[in-house]
Design a protein around this motif. Structure first.
Motif, PDB file in Angstrom:
ATOM      1  N   ALA A  42       0.834  -1.202   0.000  1.00 19.32           N
ATOM      2  CA  ALA A  42       0.000   0.000   0.000  1.00 19.32           C
ATOM      3  C   ALA A  42       0.873   1.258   0.000  1.00 19.32           C
ATOM      4  O   ALA A  42       0.639   2.199  -0.768  1.00 19.32           O
ATOM      5  CB  ALA A  42      -0.927  -0.007   1.218  1.00 19.32           C
ATOM      6  N   LYS A  43       1.894   1.254   0.854  1.00 16.88           N
ATOM      7  CA  LYS A  43       2.773   2.421   0.931  1.00 16.88           C
ATOM      8  C   LYS A  43       3.527   2.627  -0.372  1.00 16.88           C
ATOM      9  O   LYS A  43       3.751   3.761  -0.814  1.00 16.88           O
ATOM     10  CB  LYS A  43       3.758   2.274   2.095  1.00 16.88           C
ATOM     11  N   GLU A  44       3.914   1.521  -1.013  1.00 13.93           N
ATOM     12  CA  GLU A  44       4.629   1.641  -2.289  1.00 13.93           C
ATOM     13  C   GLU A  44       3.723   2.263  -3.354  1.00 13.93           C
ATOM     14  O   GLU A  44       4.167   3.025  -4.198  1.00 13.93           O
ATOM     15  CB  GLU A  44       5.148   0.280  -2.750  1.00 13.93           C
ATOM     16  N   ILE A  45       2.439   1.919  -3.297  1.00  7.81           N
ATOM     17  CA  ILE A  45       1.493   2.511  -4.248  1.00  7.81           C
ATOM     18  C   ILE A  45       1.366   4.017  -3.999  1.00  7.81           C
ATOM     19  O   ILE A  45       1.426   4.822  -4.923  1.00  7.81           O
ATOM     20  CB  ILE A  45       0.114   1.819  -4.147  1.00  7.81           C
ATOM     21  N   ALA A  46       1.224   4.392  -2.738  1.00  8.57           N
ATOM     22  CA  ALA A  46       1.096   5.815  -2.406  1.00  8.57           C
ATOM     23  C   ALA A  46       2.356   6.577  -2.825  1.00  8.57           C
ATOM     24  O   ALA A  46       2.278   7.656  -3.420  1.00  8.57           O
ATOM     25  CB  ALA A  46       0.845   5.986  -0.915  1.00  8.57           C
ATOM     26  N   ARG A  47       3.505   5.987  -2.553  1.00 14.06           N
ATOM     27  CA  ARG A  47       4.779   6.625  -2.882  1.00 14.06           C
ATOM     28  C   ARG A  47       4.921   6.837  -4.392  1.00 14.06           C
ATOM     29  O   ARG A  47       5.506   7.807  -4.848  1.00 14.06           O
ATOM     30  CB  ARG A  47       5.929   5.755  -2.381  1.00 14.06           C
ATOM     31  N   ASP A  48       4.325   5.915  -5.160  1.00 13.83           N
ATOM     32  CA  ASP A  48       4.421   5.984  -6.617  1.00 13.83           C
ATOM     33  C   ASP A  48       3.170   6.639  -7.223  1.00 13.83           C
ATOM     34  O   ASP A  48       2.853   6.443  -8.383  1.00 13.83           O
ATOM     35  CB  ASP A  48       4.614   4.566  -7.180  1.00 13.83           C
ATOM     36  N   GLY A  49       2.432   7.403  -6.416  1.00 13.47           N
ATOM     37  CA  GLY A  49       1.252   8.110  -6.918  1.00 13.47           C
ATOM     38  C   GLY A  49       1.619   8.937  -8.137  1.00 13.47           C
ATOM     39  O   GLY A  49       2.760   9.398  -8.255  1.00 13.47           O
ATOM     40  N   GLU A  50       0.670   9.121  -9.012  1.00  9.89           N
ATOM     41  CA  GLU A  50       0.963   9.835 -10.262  1.00  9.89           C
ATOM     42  C   GLU A  50       1.588  11.198  -9.975  1.00  9.89           C
ATOM     43  O   GLU A  50       0.994  12.034  -9.311  1.00  9.89           O
ATOM     44  CB  GLU A  50      -0.303   9.965 -11.104  1.00  9.89           C
ATOM     45  N   GLY A  51       2.760  11.409 -10.487  1.00 13.01           N
ATOM     46  CA  GLY A  51       3.450  12.685 -10.336  1.00 13.01           C
ATOM     47  C   GLY A  51       4.108  12.907  -8.982  1.00 13.01           C
ATOM     48  O   GLY A  51       4.710  13.953  -8.749  1.00 13.01           O
ATOM     49  N   ALA A  52       3.993  11.930  -8.081  1.00 16.40           N
ATOM     50  CA  ALA A  52       4.447  12.143  -6.704  1.00 16.40           C
ATOM     51  C   ALA A  52       5.962  12.231  -6.583  1.00 16.40           C
ATOM     52  O   ALA A  52       6.697  11.557  -7.299  1.00 16.40           O
ATOM     53  CB  ALA A  52       3.947  11.010  -5.815  1.00 16.40           C
ATOM     54  N   THR A  53       6.410  13.056  -5.638  1.00 15.93           N
ATOM     55  CA  THR A  53       7.836  13.097  -5.305  1.00 15.93           C
ATOM     56  C   THR A  53       8.079  12.662  -3.855  1.00 15.93           C
ATOM     57  O   THR A  53       9.206  12.471  -3.458  1.00 15.93           O
ATOM     58  CB  THR A  53       8.432  14.516  -5.496  1.00 15.93           C
ATOM     59  N   LYS A  54       7.001  12.557  -3.063  1.00 11.24           N
ATOM     60  CA  LYS A  54       7.149  12.227  -1.645  1.00 11.24           C
ATOM     61  C   LYS A  54       6.024  11.310  -1.162  1.00 11.24           C
ATOM     62  O   LYS A  54       4.889  11.439  -1.611  1.00 11.24           O
ATOM     63  CB  LYS A  54       7.056  13.509  -0.795  1.00 11.24           C
ATOM     64  N   LEU A  55       6.365  10.440  -0.221  1.00  9.80           N
ATOM     65  CA  LEU A  55       5.350   9.668   0.496  1.00  9.80           C
ATOM     66  C   LEU A  55       4.942  10.475   1.725  1.00  9.80           C
ATOM     67  O   LEU A  55       5.804  10.956   2.459  1.00  9.80           O
ATOM     68  CB  LEU A  55       5.932   8.318   0.932  1.00  9.80           C
ATOM     69  N   ILE A  56       3.638  10.629   1.938  1.00 14.66           N
ATOM     70  CA  ILE A  56       3.162  11.324   3.135  1.00 14.66           C
ATOM     71  C   ILE A  56       2.434  10.322   4.032  1.00 14.66           C
ATOM     72  O   ILE A  56       1.537   9.629   3.568  1.00 14.66           O
ATOM     73  CB  ILE A  56       2.192  12.474   2.787  1.00 14.66           C
ATOM     74  N   GLU A  57       2.853  10.238   5.284  1.00 18.00           N
ATOM     75  CA  GLU A  57       2.147   9.392   6.244  1.00 18.00           C
ATOM     76  C   GLU A  57       1.521  10.288   7.306  1.00 18.00           C
ATOM     77  O   GLU A  57       2.176  11.182   7.834  1.00 18.00           O
ATOM     78  CB  GLU A  57       3.118   8.391   6.900  1.00 18.00           C
ATOM     79  N   ALA A  58       0.242  10.058   7.591  1.00 22.88           N
ATOM     80  CA  ALA A  58      -0.404  10.758   8.703  1.00 22.88           C
ATOM     81  C   ALA A  58      -0.636   9.750   9.815  1.00 22.88           C
ATOM     82  O   ALA A  58      -1.151   8.663   9.577  1.00 22.88           O
ATOM     83  CB  ALA A  58      -1.719  11.380   8.257  1.00 22.88           C
ATOM     84  N   GLN A  59      -0.214  10.101  11.023  1.00 18.75           N
ATOM     85  CA  GLN A  59      -0.423   9.253  12.206  1.00 18.75           C
ATOM     86  C   GLN A  59      -1.325  10.007  13.158  1.00 18.75           C
ATOM     87  O   GLN A  59      -1.025  11.136  13.526  1.00 18.75           O
ATOM     88  CB  GLN A  59       0.897   8.970  12.912  1.00 18.75           C
ATOM     89  N   VAL A  60      -2.420   9.387  13.555  1.00 21.61           N
ATOM     90  CA  VAL A  60      -3.339  10.045  14.477  1.00 21.61           C
ATOM     91  C   VAL A  60      -3.420   9.227  15.768  1.00 21.61           C
ATOM     92  O   VAL A  60      -3.667   8.020  15.735  1.00 21.61           O
ATOM     93  CB  VAL A  60      -4.736  10.194  13.844  1.00 21.61           C
ATOM     94  N   GLN A  61      -3.185   9.892  16.880  1.00 20.78           N
ATOM     95  CA  GLN A  61      -3.200   9.231  18.192  1.00 20.78           C
ATOM     96  C   GLN A  61      -4.237   9.903  19.090  1.00 20.78           C
ATOM     97  O   GLN A  61      -4.384  11.109  19.059  1.00 20.78           O
ATOM     98  CB  GLN A  61      -1.822   9.354  18.862  1.00 20.78           C
ATOM     99  N   GLY A  62      -4.930   9.091  19.870  1.00 25.17           N
ATOM    100  CA  GLY A  62      -5.850   9.659  20.861  1.00 25.17           C
ATOM    101  C   GLY A  62      -7.196  10.093  20.303  1.00 25.17           C
ATOM    102  O   GLY A  62      -7.870  10.934  20.894  1.00 25.17           O
ATOM    103  N   ALA A  63      -7.593   9.543  19.153  1.00 21.27           N
ATOM    104  CA  ALA A  63      -8.930   9.837  18.642  1.00 21.27           C
ATOM    105  C   ALA A  63      -9.956   9.025  19.443  1.00 21.27           C
ATOM    106  O   ALA A  63      -9.587   8.171  20.249  1.00 21.27           O
ATOM    107  CB  ALA A  63      -9.021   9.505  17.156  1.00 21.27           C
ATOM    108  N   LYS A  64     -11.224   9.309  19.183  1.00 22.59           N
ATOM    109  CA  LYS A  64     -12.284   8.635  19.945  1.00 22.59           C
ATOM    110  C   LYS A  64     -12.143   7.112  19.818  1.00 22.59           C
ATOM    111  O   LYS A  64     -12.302   6.388  20.786  1.00 22.59           O
ATOM    112  CB  LYS A  64     -13.639   9.087  19.423  1.00 22.59           C
ATOM    113  N   ASN A  65     -11.853   6.649  18.605  1.00 23.62           N
ATOM    114  CA  ASN A  65     -11.636   5.221  18.372  1.00 23.62           C
ATOM    115  C   ASN A  65     -10.771   5.076  17.110  1.00 23.62           C
ATOM    116  O   ASN A  65     -10.439   6.083  16.468  1.00 23.62           O
ATOM    117  CB  ASN A  65     -12.979   4.482  18.222  1.00 23.62           C
ATOM    118  N   ASN A  66     -10.411   3.841  16.771  1.00 21.13           N
ATOM    119  CA  ASN A  66      -9.530   3.639  15.621  1.00 21.13           C
ATOM    120  C   ASN A  66     -10.173   4.126  14.316  1.00 21.13           C
ATOM    121  O   ASN A  66      -9.498   4.661  13.443  1.00 21.13           O
ATOM    122  CB  ASN A  66      -9.168   2.158  15.471  1.00 21.13           C
TER     123      ASN A  66
END
Lengths: 406, 406
Positions: free
Chosen positions: B271-295
């Motif tokens: 999945a990450k490899e697909i995101a990293r190779d997004g059309e025209g992409a130069t960077k992989l972006i990861e968002a990490q969310v902690q402490g939300a109401k639930n997963n």
């Protein structure tokens, strides 16, 4: 002024100061480098007012202040608007600043603060320079009325001002509705970074006005999208001051539907102008959906189409790639039977019976070279109709947003 | 092969043909100009198989054929995949063609057609050239195994092949999991234009495999987005042929959690490899969310962030415009208390207590110049954690999609 028959709604040249008893002004107070950045609309009598606000979890300080004003009786005499700084995510100080804006204008006009609404648009997380705002409010006092100046003062990345005006007759009296708006990027559902100001000299019951605004917003401002974003500052405000001296409109009034229609046309014009002026846009895209299960489904599908990055880039590239349209319809939450979907572009049927149809690529390309593109979807799920508006996605969108703050 | 202790999962060099009893091949059959465009994965024994499919209303013909195969017992011995033509929106003929692909490969391998899955990716609405496909299937027979060829044959606008491999021990037996994927544009929820193929020599109960795949897909492939689009052809397929001769895994097996973890790592890598190779992409972006109401809330917020055009363009422009991140969180459907949200980038806190925090712009810019950007959000709503992956939005995305068909 034209003589209007009953039920007749006429689009005229005009703006937010065209309805009787309204004036609008704009000045440069120094928040922006040289463009006007502070504006005001003033009604000579208290106007029954209604507003809808952003659904963002991070509502900006001015939104809270306007909500507070409308809590005290739903009448307004003025709204003050600045661009450049959104006064959003600015904590206690930001809220204090927004209240100070309200106080200062109210004191200058010699009215209660609760008769003033406040609105801001621009960069998030920066504090207003209150000295400049105060000086600007002073300057507004000495500045002659000029609705073009107001319209300029509310812009950010917009490339053009947005205005519209309609006239209609209510009980033999001519009623005028005028509108101004801003919005270019961060435009999607639930108001996005857009501000809409509508004035009318009609006399209207507040409750009916609020209800009508909510309904109309759903099929106008909430049906546009530039980039799927929602801002912290969005607001649409309607002020109705009664200076047309018509019999007060309410939901039971026989001419209420005509007024509502005119208000819808006003909001639709402003919404389309915002979509057309989307960041980097070269074309307005309208999606029309007919025969969906219901109007809600039709609107959902229409918005999916104009919101699709792949539809938007294909339109930019004048490429009649109907597969992109199918892709967008395909992942909508609406009820869709693949075999019953028909896709039309510039009068040609591109897709039917779940198969591509033969069409002239050159005619399609010619159509896509225009600056208003309408995509028509026919379905067979029910009587639902809907429309949505967006724009193409171009290199300039990236250019504008890759370094918005610099 | 490494000696593995219990609970140990090791990433190794490998691919879909690394698990025992699998081979993969790819050839050029002429659907594309010169690149390989037809591939196959073959298991020497029937493999317990599970799949998840696109949620699009316009499911492509190959999806229907694969669903049909898996209806007959959930065992597969092969999957055949072509690129260039999606065989979607191609009506009766398209469905017939997909069945013919299945028949032809089955007949060549001397197996029942229901042991073969079919998958396609490429342009929507065009028919497959079945002569080329048939010749390609013949050619595959004579072609030596080569998983790199398979990985190339499934690509469209992808710029790199995507593969991963893990080893783990189940009851003293070494089990291998290999994966290949394609996907670059039209990537968003519910599988988007992406194909994922996972092979393993583990012996697994079908039902447990299907359940695990669904759960894992939700936090891996369904948490990536390139452009908010969903395709007609998306599919993730797992084949488990049991050649590792481990005691058959099921949900009650003590080592089931270890296997599930390894399957998750495999899917997450792809999945990450697909995101990293997004059309025209130069960077992989990861968002990490902690402490939300639930997963679920945490995942919704994480995906809103990586899906925001304004976050994506700001990252492209190495602009630490946290207002864009707040904007994206603000219009998520999750429970959000503005005052409790903290935004971190490269170790610096940019936003807290609903106010911007002082930070080093130059350090932030330096961080954003890297090719893997992690945005961390801390909240105080509950114990929910989530992650999502996307890429930056660049001029090249427009370039690729403005004239995809030409």
């Amino acid at each position: 002024m034209i003589q209007l028959s009953e039920d007749q709604i006429v689009k005229v040249t005009g703006d937010v100061s065209s309805p009787k008893g309204f004036q609008a002004k704009g000045v440069h107070c120094g928040l922006r480098y040289s463009k006007k950045d502070l504006g005001v609309i003033i009604s000579e009598t208290p106007a029954a007012s209604a507003a809808v606000y952003t659904q963002s979890h991070f509502q900006a300080a001015p939104i809270k202040v306007t909500q507070d004003s409308l809590k005290h009786g739903s009448a307004l005499k003025a709204v003050i608007v600045n661009s450049a700084i959104a006064n959003a995510c600015t904590g206690e100080q930001g809220l204090k600043d927004a209240y100070t804006m309200r106080e200062s204008l109210a004191s200058q006009l010699g009215i209660e603060p609760e008769l003033v609404a406040v609105s801001s648009t621009g960069v998030i997380g920066e504090h207003l320079d209150m000295e400049k705002i105060q000086a600007g409010i002073e300057l507004l006092k000495q500045t002659p009325a000029g609705s073009g100046d107001f319209e300029e003062a509310i812009l950010t990345t917009d490339t053009v001002i947005k205005q519209t005006c309609y006239e209609l007759a209510i009980g033999g009296k001519t009623v005028t509705i005028g509108g101004a708006a801003k919005g270019s990027g961060m435009i999607h559902p639930n108001m996005a970074t857009m501000l809409g100001f509508v004035t009318t000299d009609a006399a209207i019951e507040e409750k009916a006005l609020q209800k009508a605004l909510r309904e109309i917003t759903d099929v106008s401002f909430n049906q546009i999208t530039v980039d799927g974003e929602t801002s912290t500052n969005d607001m649409v405000l309607v002020m109705a001051n009664g200076c047309a001296e018509n019999e007060c409109l309410s939901e039971d009034h026989p001419e209420w539907p005509v007024f509502k229609k005119a208000l819808l046309l006003t909001c639709e014009d402003l919404a389309k102008e915002i979509a057309r002026d989307g960041e980097g846009a070269t074309k307005l895209i309208e999606a029309q959906v007919q025969g969906a299960k219901n109007n809600l489904d039709a609107n959902v599908i229409a918005k999916k189409i104009v919101g699709s990055s792949l539809v938007k880039t294909a339109v930019y590239g004048t490429d009649a790639n109907w597969g992109r349209i199918i892709g967008a319809i395909g992942h909508s939450a609406a009820q869709v039977t693949a075999e019953e979907v028909e896709v039309y572009l510039g009068g040609q049927c591109l897709f039917k019976h779940n198969e591509p149809q033969p069409f002239s690529e050159s005619l399609a390309k010619e159509y896509l070279e225009g600056d208003e593109i309408t995509i028509v979807i026919k379905m067979d799920e029910g009587d639902g109709n809907g429309r949505a508006w967006g724009c193409d996605l171009t290199y300039d969108y990236i250019k504008i947003n890759a370094s918005y703050r610099t």
